[in-house]
Motif scaffolding. Sequence first.
Motif, PDB file in Angstrom:
ATOM      1  N   ASP A 141       0.817  -1.209   0.000  1.00 37.00           N
ATOM      2  CA  ASP A 141       0.000   0.000   0.000  1.00 37.00           C
ATOM      3  C   ASP A 141       0.853   1.262   0.000  1.00 37.00           C
ATOM      4  OD1 ASP A 141       0.824   0.143   2.643  1.00 37.00           O
ATOM      5  OD2 ASP A 141      -1.134   0.683   3.408  1.00 37.00           O
ATOM      6  N   ASP A 142       2.158   1.110  -0.002  1.00 43.69           N
ATOM      7  CA  ASP A 142       3.063   2.249  -0.081  1.00 43.69           C
ATOM      8  C   ASP A 142       3.382   2.499  -1.557  1.00 43.69           C
ATOM      9  OD1 ASP A 142       5.338   3.878  -0.305  1.00 43.69           O
ATOM     10  OD2 ASP A 142       6.197   3.122   1.553  1.00 43.69           O
ATOM     11  N   PRO A 143       2.998   3.656  -2.110  1.00 45.38           N
ATOM     12  CA  PRO A 143       3.197   3.889  -3.537  1.00 45.38           C
ATOM     13  C   PRO A 143       4.670   3.911  -3.962  1.00 45.38           C
ATOM     14  CG  PRO A 143       2.437   5.891  -2.466  1.00 45.38           C
ATOM     15  CD  PRO A 143       2.364   4.798  -1.449  1.00 45.38           C
ATOM     16  N   ARG A 153      -5.684  -3.593  -8.201  1.00 42.12           N
ATOM     17  CA  ARG A 153      -6.118  -2.745  -7.090  1.00 42.12           C
ATOM     18  C   ARG A 153      -7.287  -3.413  -6.367  1.00 42.12           C
ATOM     19  NH1 ARG A 153      -4.106   2.308  -6.897  1.00 42.12           N
ATOM     20  NH2 ARG A 153      -2.813   2.894  -8.653  1.00 42.12           N
ATOM     21  N   ASP A 179      -6.192   0.101  -2.576  1.00 41.64           N
ATOM     22  CA  ASP A 179      -6.674   1.321  -3.222  1.00 41.64           C
ATOM     23  C   ASP A 179      -6.966   2.409  -2.190  1.00 41.64           C
ATOM     24  OD1 ASP A 179      -7.448   2.935  -5.319  1.00 41.64           O
ATOM     25  OD2 ASP A 179      -9.519   2.264  -5.266  1.00 41.64           O
ATOM     26  N   TRP A 180      -5.957   3.218  -1.940  1.00 44.08           N
ATOM     27  CA  TRP A 180      -6.060   4.371  -1.064  1.00 44.08           C
ATOM     28  C   TRP A 180      -5.867   5.627  -1.906  1.00 44.08           C
ATOM     29  CZ3 TRP A 180      -7.888   3.255   3.478  1.00 44.08           C
ATOM     30  CH2 TRP A 180      -7.536   2.075   4.132  1.00 44.08           C
ATOM     31  N   PRO A 181      -6.413   6.757  -1.493  1.00 48.34           N
ATOM     32  CA  PRO A 181      -6.223   7.993  -2.268  1.00 48.34           C
ATOM     33  C   PRO A 181      -4.753   8.336  -2.515  1.00 48.34           C
ATOM     34  CG  PRO A 181      -7.946   8.321  -0.638  1.00 48.34           C
ATOM     35  CD  PRO A 181      -7.333   6.966  -0.356  1.00 48.34           C
ATOM     36  N   TYR A 182      -3.889   8.061  -1.531  1.00 50.32           N
ATOM     37  CA  TYR A 182      -2.489   8.451  -1.682  1.00 50.32           C
ATOM     38  C   TYR A 182      -1.698   7.567  -2.644  1.00 50.32           C
ATOM     39  CZ  TYR A 182      -1.765   4.828   1.893  1.00 50.32           C
ATOM     40  OH  TYR A 182      -1.762   3.660   2.600  1.00 50.32           O
ATOM     41  N   ASN A 183      -2.253   6.438  -3.080  1.00 53.27           N
ATOM     42  CA  ASN A 183      -1.480   5.619  -4.009  1.00 53.27           C
ATOM     43  C   ASN A 183      -2.174   5.431  -5.361  1.00 53.27           C
ATOM     44  OD1 ASN A 183      -3.319   3.526  -3.825  1.00 53.27           O
ATOM     45  ND2 ASN A 183      -2.094   2.321  -2.433  1.00 53.27           N
ATOM     46  N   ARG A 184      -3.100   6.307  -5.669  1.00 54.43           N
ATOM     47  CA  ARG A 184      -3.796   6.183  -6.953  1.00 54.43           C
ATOM     48  C   ARG A 184      -2.897   6.547  -8.124  1.00 54.43           C
ATOM     49  NH1 ARG A 184      -9.284   7.523  -4.473  1.00 54.43           N
ATOM     50  NH2 ARG A 184      -9.753   5.442  -3.664  1.00 54.43           N
ATOM     51  N   LYS A 185      -1.827   7.278  -7.862  1.00 58.35           N
ATOM     52  CA  LYS A 185      -0.829   7.580  -8.896  1.00 58.35           C
ATOM     53  C   LYS A 185       0.505   7.064  -8.388  1.00 58.35           C
ATOM     54  CE  LYS A 185      -2.919  11.740 -10.773  1.00 58.35           C
ATOM     55  NZ  LYS A 185      -2.725  13.155 -11.054  1.00 58.35           N
TER      56      LYS A 185
END
Length: 82
Positions: A14-16, A55, A33-39
Amino acid sequence: MATKELQAVAVFEDDPVLAAALLNKVPALWLKDWPYNRKLPAGKGARWNADRVIRFRAWSEVEKAVVTSNPDLAALIGKKGE
């Protein structure tokens, strides 16, 4: 190093930043799928390949995918429910 030694076929992350580093080292990357790793960041040597990123929002999605893709496991779980 761990992916090579363990011959991992999939990694859950979960760490982008770590996900970007692992993307080219494993056949499949399951990404929470967290907001901070969508990109995913384009880290050194990381090539974006959406086909290798799966995801998921809830762990139940992972369980369902694993069971439905493994007939032996599905049969074993089915016997427990009888």
